[in-house]
Design an enzyme around this catalytic site. Sequence first.
Site: not given
Length: 402
Positions: A12, A93, A180, A240, A380
Amino acid sequence: MKSAPPCILTINGGSSSIRFAVYDAGETSSRRVAGKIDRIGLSGTTLTVNSEAGKPQVSRRIAAADHGTAVGFLLDWLSSQPIFESVKAVGHRVVHGMKHSDPERVTRKLLAELHRITPYDPDHLPREIGLIEAFIERHPKLPQVACFDTAFHRSMPRVAKLLPIPRRYGAKGVERYGFHGLSYAYLMEELRRLDAPAAKGRVILAHLGNGASLAAVHRGKSIDTSMGFTPAAGLVMSTRSGDLDPGLPYYLARNEGMTAPQFQQMVNHESGLLGVSGTSSDLRDLCANAATDVRAAEAVDLFCYQVRKWIGSFAAALGGLDTLVFAAGIGENAPQIRKRICRELGFLGIELNLKRNSRNAALISTDTGRVKVRVIRTDEELMIARSVARVLKLGSYRRLKP
Ligand code: ADP
């Protein structure tokens, strides 16, 4: 002698870090090792490795002035580990997959396509492609699988994908994608395991970490999500901005001389909680300082207010709500933030049991509230490992349909 059970390596790669883990491909998908290289390109780049039980095994400073060097170091280190001999596949990922709606085995064709779509995600794709190509170069026989963070949202109806700008851009792929997705897919698998009927109902998933978004899920399929064409959209995040007025870039260009790359830098790395507080992007710091620093208090207020608005908006999109799930760093660990988000949501049937909430219990709603509110620890990496096992029919997934 019995041969070692096959394992799956997950990768990842973020902007300044690369996380990795090794899982058994068998029934339990248990994690054998996990680690990361972080602060890539900064001072103090470190390799940290934890054992199965989460115990720190290695913590070592390394020289990695850029991503390429860090990848080279990681491959050298992995190849020198005895467990690497059991690794039969690698899962990555990949943040952007455009139209891809499932994890896919990496082929020349897929790689060429990832290169072609790089302009849609210039911040993530080049590094992710670099990681895949580094494995091909060193271990050409090792199968690799790309797991797309956008895939979960490909089921969104057209009305949720459309951006209200001239159609010619839509035809070129300028639309809402959502991100996500690996976390959301994992949360839905967990919800199915915990409460199968609930997973078929109206669900809002709130992934609240440094990157933060929400997804509205009906009958197991994403029908909307707060992120859009890029992960900078939607909810206010650590650095962000989330959604902004479309008139802002023009104002800043005319009056501040801001260029497009400067705007991109500002909305991704200097805005959100960091921009509003002026001190920290970390919600824990902000909560600690809120009593004495009005800017920190405003940043926390804004975050809670916006999450509440997204929940209200998605409850409307779903035509009601049965289950709300909190996940990721903030969602899993910050009872006071969950309490503030849910405070005004009684009208939707959301009622927190404050004792359960303060313990970060798995079910934090009251027994009488119409909506079940859950905390689920997202994973994840495990979702990547499961996806690899399914695509390559390894371990227990040999018997399962995708
Ligand atoms: P990433 O998106 O980088 O994986 P995480 O899911 O680890 O991020 O979430 C990081 C965020 O979670 C940070 O803002 C951090 O302050 C917040 N967080 C973690 N633990 C707590 C806590 N106990 N209380 C409040 N915020 C927390």
